[in-house]
Motif scaffolding. Sequence first.
Motif, PDB file in Angstrom:
ATOM      1  N   ILE A  28      52.111  43.714  42.341  1.00  8.34           N
ATOM      2  CA  ILE A  28      50.888  43.075  42.536  1.00  8.34           C
ATOM      3  C   ILE A  28      50.307  43.511  43.276  1.00  8.34           C
ATOM      4  N   ILE A  43      46.740  30.737  40.123  1.00  8.97           N
ATOM      5  CA  ILE A  43      46.194  31.003  40.668  1.00  8.97           C
ATOM      6  C   ILE A  43      45.853  30.120  41.567  1.00  8.97           C
ATOM      7  N   ILE A  93      45.186  35.095  44.309  1.00 12.91           N
ATOM      8  CA  ILE A  93      45.894  34.482  43.477  1.00 12.91           C
ATOM      9  C   ILE A  93      45.708  33.972  42.148  1.00 12.91           C
ATOM     10  N   LYS A  94      45.689  35.603  41.176  1.00 15.26           N
ATOM     11  CA  LYS A  94      44.483  35.271  39.889  1.00 15.26           C
ATOM     12  C   LYS A  94      45.347  35.413  39.236  1.00 15.26           C
ATOM     13  N   SER A  95      45.499  34.466  37.992  1.00 11.86           N
ATOM     14  CA  SER A  95      46.158  34.622  36.560  1.00 11.86           C
ATOM     15  C   SER A  95      47.010  35.152  36.464  1.00 11.86           C
ATOM     16  N   CYS A  96      48.509  35.191  37.646  1.00 14.79           N
ATOM     17  CA  CYS A  96      49.229  36.099  37.480  1.00 14.79           C
ATOM     18  C   CYS A  96      50.712  34.955  37.096  1.00 14.79           C
ATOM     19  N   ASN A  97      51.284  36.261  36.253  1.00 15.30           N
ATOM     20  CA  ASN A  97      52.687  36.147  35.707  1.00 15.30           C
ATOM     21  C   ASN A  97      53.728  36.479  36.040  1.00 15.30           C
ATOM     22  N   ASN A 114      50.058  32.218  34.736  1.00 15.80           N
ATOM     23  CA  ASN A 114      48.792  32.412  35.047  1.00 15.80           C
ATOM     24  C   ASN A 114      48.023  31.534  36.136  1.00 15.80           C
ATOM     25  N   GLY A 131      46.023  40.606  43.674  1.00 20.34           N
ATOM     26  CA  GLY A 131      46.609  39.009  43.520  1.00 20.34           C
ATOM     27  C   GLY A 131      47.138  39.079  42.361  1.00 20.34           C
ATOM     28  N   THR A 132      47.613  39.776  41.269  1.00 20.67           N
ATOM     29  CA  THR A 132      48.422  39.771  40.191  1.00 20.67           C
ATOM     30  C   THR A 132      49.591  40.440  39.246  1.00 20.67           C
ATOM     31  N   GLU A 183      39.446  33.228  45.543  1.00 20.95           N
ATOM     32  CA  GLU A 183      40.876  33.336  44.740  1.00 20.95           C
ATOM     33  C   GLU A 183      41.293  34.567  44.874  1.00 20.95           C
TER      34      GLU A 183
END
Length: 240
Positions: A207, A13, A22-26, A11, A210-211, A20
């Motif tokens: 990616i 950010i 980078i957004k809720s990135c896993n 998650n 951002g995710t 934003e």
Amino acid sequence: MDRKMAVNVENLIKTFNQQEVIKSCNMSVRRNSVYGFLGANGAGKTTVFKLLIGLLSPTAGRIEVLGMDSFKYREKLLRNIGSMIETPVFYEHLSCKANLEIHLSYMGMKDGNIDSVLKDVGLNVTGDKPVSQFSMGMRKRLGIARAIVHKPKILILDEPTNGLDPLGIRDMRSLFRSLADNNNMTILLSSHILSEVEHIADTIGVIADGTVVEEVDLNTIKNKYPDGLENYFFHVLRGK
Ligand SMILES: Nc1ncnc2c1ncn2[C@@H]1O[C@H](COP(=O)(O)OP(=O)(O)OP(=O)(O)O)[C@@H](O)[C@H]1O
């Protein structure tokens, strides 16, 4: 954290000026694998890499590298990470060997394998030539040498083969593969040259805006897209 993982991002950010990027990135990267990080211009690859090495602090979320929080333990992790992100900065008036000696002493290491690393990257014949007289490709090679000379556990390379000649690209490909296979290194690399990534990576992460939208074994992609990574990439980004 799963001990098989060298990198685990949850998650994540990152905002710049309230925006934003980078957004809720896993993201998860297996130990000793080569992770090919793909994405369009501006998708967030370099920003994620900077967050992984603790050069930027996350706005929210968790980043673990080798089981440690990358920002909190960045000093401790420094010795275990090798990186080349954007244009590497060197001591311009010094030779490549002197630059690597300074880097090793900065890392608290006395004995390095400078000569063999310079040979690996094809810079063993530059002698006393100062870096100020190096070409772009030679600088890239020196950046790679500096990233690996302290024998890190994780190597993070942003577009490492961009600007190299065809021979250099082939040499780096086998160097990276051998570092992962024989030296237990985990390698994350970004590149826009999909045919290159196809030759090196075990896993592909994509990616978009951002995710990370996909993380797949390269073999799975090859089975589904026998014509190559390019078709897979366009399918993911454009749904075609
Ligand atoms: N310091 C910064 N301040 C403001 N915005 C930034 C900053 N750094 C990056 N960005 C923005 O974050 C987004 C992601 O940039 P990033 O450099 O991570 O993309 P990238 O995937 O590496 O792109 P490329 O393939 O072009 O190298 C872009 O919209 C960029 O403008």
